[in-house]
Design a protein around this motif. Structure first.
Motif, PDB file in Angstrom:
ATOM      1  N   PRO A 324     -15.960  -9.590  -0.129  1.00  0.00           N
ATOM      2  CA  PRO A 324     -16.369  -8.178  -0.116  1.00  0.00           C
ATOM      3  C   PRO A 324     -15.958  -7.468   1.176  1.00  0.00           C
ATOM      4  N   GLN A 325     -15.656  -6.189   1.069  1.00  0.00           N
ATOM      5  CA  GLN A 325     -15.351  -5.310   2.195  1.00  0.00           C
ATOM      6  C   GLN A 325     -14.180  -5.808   3.048  1.00  0.00           C
ATOM      7  N   ASN A 326     -13.220  -6.456   2.395  1.00  0.00           N
ATOM      8  CA  ASN A 326     -12.065  -6.996   3.108  1.00  0.00           C
ATOM      9  C   ASN A 326     -10.799  -6.415   2.473  1.00  0.00           C
ATOM     10  N   LEU A 327     -10.166  -5.484   3.186  1.00  0.00           N
ATOM     11  CA  LEU A 327      -8.996  -4.782   2.644  1.00  0.00           C
ATOM     12  C   LEU A 327      -7.859  -5.746   2.342  1.00  0.00           C
ATOM     13  N   GLU A 328      -7.565  -6.621   3.255  1.00  0.00           N
ATOM     14  CA  GLU A 328      -6.465  -7.574   3.063  1.00  0.00           C
ATOM     15  C   GLU A 328      -6.721  -8.460   1.844  1.00  0.00           C
ATOM     16  N   ALA A 329      -7.988  -8.867   1.673  1.00  0.00           N
ATOM     17  CA  ALA A 329      -8.339  -9.724   0.537  1.00  0.00           C
ATOM     18  C   ALA A 329      -8.149  -8.986  -0.787  1.00  0.00           C
ATOM     19  N   LEU A 330      -8.331  -7.663  -0.792  1.00  0.00           N
ATOM     20  CA  LEU A 330      -8.128  -6.875  -2.007  1.00  0.00           C
ATOM     21  C   LEU A 330      -6.642  -6.623  -2.271  1.00  0.00           C
ATOM     22  N   VAL A 331      -5.904  -6.312  -1.231  1.00  0.00           N
ATOM     23  CA  VAL A 331      -4.482  -5.997  -1.381  1.00  0.00           C
ATOM     24  C   VAL A 331      -3.709  -7.201  -1.920  1.00  0.00           C
ATOM     25  N   LYS A 332      -4.061  -8.383  -1.471  1.00  0.00           N
ATOM     26  CA  LYS A 332      -3.302  -9.594  -1.830  1.00  0.00           C
ATOM     27  C   LYS A 332      -3.211  -9.822  -3.341  1.00  0.00           C
ATOM     28  N   PRO A 333      -4.337  -9.867  -4.105  1.00  0.00           N
ATOM     29  CA  PRO A 333      -4.203 -10.083  -5.559  1.00  0.00           C
ATOM     30  C   PRO A 333      -3.595  -8.881  -6.284  1.00  0.00           C
ATOM     31  N   MET A 334      -3.826  -7.667  -5.773  1.00  0.00           N
ATOM     32  CA  MET A 334      -3.204  -6.502  -6.394  1.00  0.00           C
ATOM     33  C   MET A 334      -1.685  -6.584  -6.256  1.00  0.00           C
ATOM     34  N   GLU A 335      -1.223  -6.974  -5.074  1.00  0.00           N
ATOM     35  CA  GLU A 335       0.217  -7.121  -4.856  1.00  0.00           C
ATOM     36  C   GLU A 335       0.778  -8.273  -5.692  1.00  0.00           C
ATOM     37  N   TYR A 336      -0.040  -9.313  -5.875  1.00  0.00           N
ATOM     38  CA  TYR A 336       0.397 -10.456  -6.690  1.00  0.00           C
ATOM     39  C   TYR A 336       0.742  -9.988  -8.106  1.00  0.00           C
ATOM     40  N   PHE A 337      -0.116  -9.155  -8.689  1.00  0.00           N
ATOM     41  CA  PHE A 337       0.152  -8.680 -10.050  1.00  0.00           C
ATOM     42  C   PHE A 337       1.354  -7.737 -10.098  1.00  0.00           C
ATOM     43  N   ILE A 338       1.553  -6.951  -9.053  1.00  0.00           N
ATOM     44  CA  ILE A 338       2.716  -6.052  -9.002  1.00  0.00           C
ATOM     45  C   ILE A 338       4.012  -6.858  -8.960  1.00  0.00           C
ATOM     46  N   THR A 339       3.990  -7.957  -8.207  1.00  0.00           N
ATOM     47  CA  THR A 339       5.207  -8.774  -8.050  1.00  0.00           C
ATOM     48  C   THR A 339       5.320  -9.874  -9.110  1.00  0.00           C
ATOM     49  N   HIS A 340       4.238 -10.116  -9.861  1.00  0.00           N
ATOM     50  CA  HIS A 340       4.265 -11.116 -10.938  1.00  0.00           C
ATOM     51  C   HIS A 340       3.689 -10.500 -12.224  1.00  0.00           C
ATOM     52  N   PRO A 341       4.311  -9.448 -12.752  1.00  0.00           N
ATOM     53  CA  PRO A 341       3.754  -8.780 -13.940  1.00  0.00           C
ATOM     54  C   PRO A 341       3.686  -9.684 -15.164  1.00  0.00           C
ATOM     55  N   ASP A 342       4.496 -10.760 -15.163  1.00  0.00           N
ATOM     56  CA  ASP A 342       4.483 -11.689 -16.290  1.00  0.00           C
ATOM     57  C   ASP A 342       3.157 -12.453 -16.393  1.00  0.00           C
ATOM     58  N   LYS A 343       2.365 -12.481 -15.314  1.00  0.00           N
ATOM     59  CA  LYS A 343       1.086 -13.199 -15.319  1.00  0.00           C
ATOM     60  C   LYS A 343      -0.038 -12.388 -15.981  1.00  0.00           C
ATOM     61  N   ILE A 344       0.193 -11.094 -16.123  1.00  0.00           N
ATOM     62  CA  ILE A 344      -0.863 -10.201 -16.627  1.00  0.00           C
ATOM     63  C   ILE A 344      -1.242 -10.544 -18.069  1.00  0.00           C
TER      64      ILE A 344
END
Length: 378
Positions: A324-344
């Motif tokens: 909770p309340q950790n910007l880096e921790a939130l950005v990481k999985p969001m970026e993962y889905f952007i760079t790995h759309p096949d996982k969605i």
């Protein structure tokens, strides 16, 4: 034999329809007579509840803040409702209805099954005011629910907190349900197709504790790096002390960082239109209904590894849990889905399976009906 009469007590009339509508129908199908008590019904609320076959009754309740005189009036009104309608069992949910509904029912010697749907702002402990409220609420909970027949929790963390704070004892009968459940026929599954335009969606009250500011900050960082990514936000502007500024929301919308939709009623449609559901809440949740709806619709979930929220995610299978309340921790999985759309797609399929296994409203309502029958010995 006369039908047994059940009184549901809510702090907001609209929640009886959105969160308890299927439960009301289930009670009626099981031959109970259902009464619903809430403040400030709209004409539409009254019409819908009557169409379900229930009887809506209005009472006065100050939803927020503490005013002993008003609160005593609420208890007195609820006692009159229970006596006048010869209620056999009371089923309150959310903080004030549980406390005041239980007090009223206990004084009338009517059995109560109380549902703890999350402990909210008062139990976050993030400010002196919240800590004071927590101590006060603990006292009220102790006084009100100790005689209740069953206390139903939506997560084990809230149960443990009540034990640790001696709000309840280990001897009291408790049970657990997976939130309010989700209607799998209403929130239908739609398979996600990989594309280079990955879209995120957050649906919540627009307050700091829901992680709205963190989501917008993550959107700002990721939009600069991945211009095709889209960051959607749904929610009605709030007036609470921790509300997100509507001007700020509109400004970020104008800048193209987020797509701010305001209040929306067609949540299923938005879930189908977007790929990943995000809820970076640090509010003390019960089990957020929005995450259950997202699971049912086939959206992978990014949410916090905190009370209530963690229940909706199997880590790495249908989404990710973050600090909770950790910007880096939130950005990481969001970026993962952007760079790995096949996982969605696969994670979305897993979300739907999880909803079918655990969050089906029929399973949850059947469990609650059986608890009611056990108390009434029918």
């Amino acid at each position: 034999m006369d039908k047994k009469r059940i009184l549901l007590i809510a702090s907001f009339a609209g929640s009886l329809i959105r969160f308890r509508g299927d439960f009301i129908k289930s009670l009626i199908a099981n031959d109970f007579e259902v009464f619903t008590a809430a403040p400030e019904y709209t004409e539409s609320d009254t019409k819908i509840i009557k169409a379900m076959g229930a009887i809506p009754i209005e009472f006065n309740l100050q939803r927020t803040g503490l005013n002993p005189l008003n609160d005593l009036k609420s208890i007195k009104e609820l006692k009159s409702i229970m006596k006048d309608n010869k209620i056999d069992l009371v089923f309150p949910y959310t903080v004030k209805p549980v406390i005041y509904g239980s007090m009223a029912a206990n004084s009338c010697k009517i059995p109560v099954i109380s549902l703890i749907t999350g402990l909210g702002y008062a139990f976050t402990g993030l400010s002196a005011k919240a800590r004071t409220l927590q101590r006060f609420n603990e006292i009220l909970y102790k006084l009100s629910i100790r005689k209740n027949k069953i206390i139903v929790f939506q997560n084990k963390d809230d149960y443990q907190l009540f034990l640790d704070r001696k709000v309840i004892s280990k001897q009291q009968r408790v049970d657990f349900v997976s939130g309010s459940g989700v209607n799998l026929n209403q929130f239908t599954f739609k398979e996600k197709n990989a594309s280079d335009k990955v879209s995120f969606l957050l649906v919540a009250r627009l307050i700091q504790e829901k992680g709205i500011a963190l989501y917008m900050e993550a959107a700002k960082l990721l939009k600069a790096k991945y211009p095709k990514a889209e960051f959607n936000l749904i929610g009605a502007p709030e007036t609470s002390p921790s509300a997100i500024s509507e001007d700020e929301l509109n400004e970020m919308h104008k800048e193209g960082i987020i797509v701010f939709h305001g209040k929306q009623n067609n949540i299923e449609e938005h879930l189908h239109q977007n790929d990943i559901f995000v809820l970076p809440s640090y509010y003390r949740e019960g089990l957020p209904r929005t995450t259950l709806e997202a699971c049912a619709c086939g959206n992978p979930i990014i949410t916090t590894d905190s009370v209530g929220c963690r229940e909706a995610v199997k880590e790495g299978e249908n989404g990710f849990l973050i600090e909770p309340q950790n910007l880096e921790a939130l950005v990481k999985p969001m970026e993962y889905f952007i760079t790995h759309p096949d996982k969605i797609k696969d994670m979305g399929i897993n979300s739907r399976k999880y909803a079918e296994e655990r969050f089906d409203v029929n399973i949850i309502n059947n469990d609650l009906v059986q608890l009611i029958k056990s108390v009434l010995k029918i």
